[in-house]
Design a protein around this motif. Sequence first.
Motif, PDB file in Angstrom:
ATOM      1  N   VAL A 183     -47.129   1.822 -35.373  1.00 20.31           N
ATOM      2  CA  VAL A 183     -48.080   1.525 -36.279  1.00 20.31           C
ATOM      3  C   VAL A 183     -47.608   2.035 -37.967  1.00 20.31           C
ATOM      4  O   VAL A 183     -47.555   1.164 -38.801  1.00 20.31           O
ATOM      5  CB  VAL A 183     -49.310   1.722 -36.061  1.00 20.31           C
ATOM      6  CG1 VAL A 183     -50.562   1.860 -37.136  1.00 20.31           C
ATOM      7  CG2 VAL A 183     -50.000   1.046 -34.698  1.00 20.31           C
ATOM      8  N   GLU A 204     -44.482   0.027 -39.218  1.00 25.76           N
ATOM      9  CA  GLU A 204     -45.009  -1.410 -39.570  1.00 25.76           C
ATOM     10  C   GLU A 204     -45.636  -1.227 -40.792  1.00 25.76           C
ATOM     11  O   GLU A 204     -45.642  -2.221 -41.906  1.00 25.76           O
ATOM     12  CB  GLU A 204     -45.815  -2.052 -38.612  1.00 25.76           C
ATOM     13  CG  GLU A 204     -44.956  -2.678 -37.320  1.00 25.76           C
ATOM     14  CD  GLU A 204     -44.025  -3.666 -37.607  1.00 25.76           C
ATOM     15  OE1 GLU A 204     -44.331  -4.518 -38.149  1.00 25.76           O
ATOM     16  OE2 GLU A 204     -42.811  -3.606 -37.218  1.00 25.76           O
ATOM     17  N   TYR A 205     -46.557  -0.309 -41.083  1.00 28.77           N
ATOM     18  CA  TYR A 205     -47.285   0.062 -42.234  1.00 28.77           C
ATOM     19  C   TYR A 205     -46.255   0.017 -43.365  1.00 28.77           C
ATOM     20  O   TYR A 205     -46.164  -0.344 -44.737  1.00 28.77           O
ATOM     21  CB  TYR A 205     -48.244   1.089 -42.304  1.00 28.77           C
ATOM     22  CG  TYR A 205     -49.715   0.443 -42.188  1.00 28.77           C
ATOM     23  CD1 TYR A 205     -50.552   0.246 -43.237  1.00 28.77           C
ATOM     24  CD2 TYR A 205     -49.943   0.031 -40.777  1.00 28.77           C
ATOM     25  CE1 TYR A 205     -51.804  -0.286 -43.060  1.00 28.77           C
ATOM     26  CE2 TYR A 205     -51.381  -0.771 -40.722  1.00 28.77           C
ATOM     27  CZ  TYR A 205     -52.177  -0.709 -41.851  1.00 28.77           C
ATOM     28  OH  TYR A 205     -53.424  -1.242 -41.585  1.00 28.77           O
ATOM     29  N   GLN A 206     -45.340   0.962 -43.182  1.00 27.80           N
ATOM     30  CA  GLN A 206     -44.258   1.401 -44.276  1.00 27.80           C
ATOM     31  C   GLN A 206     -43.407   0.132 -44.732  1.00 27.80           C
ATOM     32  O   GLN A 206     -42.761  -0.097 -45.703  1.00 27.80           O
ATOM     33  CB  GLN A 206     -43.387   2.532 -43.926  1.00 27.80           C
ATOM     34  CG  GLN A 206     -43.960   3.840 -43.795  1.00 27.80           C
ATOM     35  CD  GLN A 206     -43.115   4.855 -43.256  1.00 27.80           C
ATOM     36  OE1 GLN A 206     -42.143   4.710 -42.680  1.00 27.80           O
ATOM     37  NE2 GLN A 206     -43.434   5.922 -43.471  1.00 27.80           N
ATOM     38  N   GLY A 216     -44.563  -2.736 -44.674  1.00 31.89           N
ATOM     39  CA  GLY A 216     -45.483  -3.996 -45.380  1.00 31.89           C
ATOM     40  C   GLY A 216     -45.825  -4.863 -44.576  1.00 31.89           C
ATOM     41  O   GLY A 216     -46.178  -5.936 -45.013  1.00 31.89           O
ATOM     42  N   ASN A 217     -45.891  -4.843 -43.200  1.00 30.39           N
ATOM     43  CA  ASN A 217     -46.437  -5.853 -42.598  1.00 30.39           C
ATOM     44  C   ASN A 217     -47.874  -5.535 -41.951  1.00 30.39           C
ATOM     45  O   ASN A 217     -48.262  -5.506 -40.823  1.00 30.39           O
ATOM     46  CB  ASN A 217     -45.708  -5.793 -41.331  1.00 30.39           C
ATOM     47  CG  ASN A 217     -43.841  -6.495 -41.546  1.00 30.39           C
ATOM     48  OD1 ASN A 217     -44.046  -7.129 -42.815  1.00 30.39           O
ATOM     49  ND2 ASN A 217     -43.080  -5.686 -40.849  1.00 30.39           N
ATOM     50  N   LYS A 218     -48.863  -5.085 -42.958  1.00 29.96           N
ATOM     51  CA  LYS A 218     -50.351  -4.711 -42.815  1.00 29.96           C
ATOM     52  C   LYS A 218     -50.849  -5.981 -42.145  1.00 29.96           C
ATOM     53  O   LYS A 218     -51.888  -5.754 -41.600  1.00 29.96           O
ATOM     54  CB  LYS A 218     -50.734  -4.275 -44.081  1.00 29.96           C
ATOM     55  CG  LYS A 218     -50.040  -2.964 -44.484  1.00 29.96           C
ATOM     56  CD  LYS A 218     -50.777  -2.516 -45.576  1.00 29.96           C
ATOM     57  CE  LYS A 218     -50.000  -1.336 -46.266  1.00 29.96           C
ATOM     58  NZ  LYS A 218     -50.803  -0.971 -47.481  1.00 29.96           N
ATOM     59  N   GLU A 219     -50.900  -7.196 -42.799  1.00 29.62           N
ATOM     60  CA  GLU A 219     -51.537  -8.247 -42.305  1.00 29.62           C
ATOM     61  C   GLU A 219     -51.177  -9.145 -41.179  1.00 29.62           C
ATOM     62  O   GLU A 219     -51.750 -10.089 -40.818  1.00 29.62           O
ATOM     63  CB  GLU A 219     -51.701  -9.253 -43.352  1.00 29.62           C
ATOM     64  CG  GLU A 219     -52.412  -8.505 -44.699  1.00 29.62           C
ATOM     65  CD  GLU A 219     -53.732  -8.145 -44.401  1.00 29.62           C
ATOM     66  OE1 GLU A 219     -54.581  -8.726 -43.810  1.00 29.62           O
ATOM     67  OE2 GLU A 219     -53.736  -7.031 -44.856  1.00 29.62           O
ATOM     68  N   THR A 260     -49.082  -6.390 -35.838  1.00 26.68           N
ATOM     69  CA  THR A 260     -49.626  -5.123 -36.332  1.00 26.68           C
ATOM     70  C   THR A 260     -51.146  -4.705 -35.885  1.00 26.68           C
ATOM     71  O   THR A 260     -51.336  -3.639 -35.642  1.00 26.68           O
ATOM     72  CB  THR A 260     -49.267  -4.981 -37.836  1.00 26.68           C
ATOM     73  OG1 THR A 260     -48.085  -5.257 -38.079  1.00 26.68           O
ATOM     74  CG2 THR A 260     -49.537  -3.545 -38.248  1.00 26.68           C
ATOM     75  N   LYS A 261     -51.862  -5.709 -36.315  1.00 31.55           N
ATOM     76  CA  LYS A 261     -53.435  -5.436 -35.691  1.00 31.55           C
ATOM     77  C   LYS A 261     -53.509  -5.146 -34.420  1.00 31.55           C
ATOM     78  O   LYS A 261     -54.571  -4.429 -33.862  1.00 31.55           O
ATOM     79  CB  LYS A 261     -54.166  -6.510 -36.355  1.00 31.55           C
ATOM     80  CG  LYS A 261     -54.284  -6.776 -37.907  1.00 31.55           C
ATOM     81  CD  LYS A 261     -55.195  -7.900 -38.539  1.00 31.55           C
ATOM     82  CE  LYS A 261     -55.013  -8.013 -39.693  1.00 31.55           C
ATOM     83  NZ  LYS A 261     -55.850  -9.186 -40.178  1.00 31.55           N
ATOM     84  N   ILE A 270     -52.502  -1.568 -33.639  1.00 29.61           N
ATOM     85  CA  ILE A 270     -53.353  -0.792 -33.953  1.00 29.61           C
ATOM     86  C   ILE A 270     -54.572  -0.804 -33.096  1.00 29.61           C
ATOM     87  O   ILE A 270     -54.727   0.384 -32.598  1.00 29.61           O
ATOM     88  CB  ILE A 270     -54.109  -1.090 -35.307  1.00 29.61           C
ATOM     89  CG1 ILE A 270     -52.934  -0.896 -36.585  1.00 29.61           C
ATOM     90  CG2 ILE A 270     -55.050  -0.337 -35.766  1.00 29.61           C
ATOM     91  CD1 ILE A 270     -53.288  -1.370 -37.849  1.00 29.61           C
TER      92      ILE A 270
END
Length: 54
Positions: free
Chosen positions: A19, A22-24, A26-29, A33-34, A37
């Motif tokens: 997680v 992936e946040y680093q 830039g794949n937050k959306e 990734t969701k 989490i």
Amino acid sequence: MKFFGIILGILVILSWIFVIKEYQSGNKEKTKTKNMILIAFLLTLIMTIMQLFY
């Protein structure tokens, strides 16, 4: 039961590392990734509940 706890702990660590990676990136959306989490949260919750009873 300790073996299961160790395996679960390793899975929790790996899922949160994924997680963070992936946040680093830039794949937050992304759906992936969701979902990761959610899996990391559920594994952490299961591990916490398991520690309360054993």
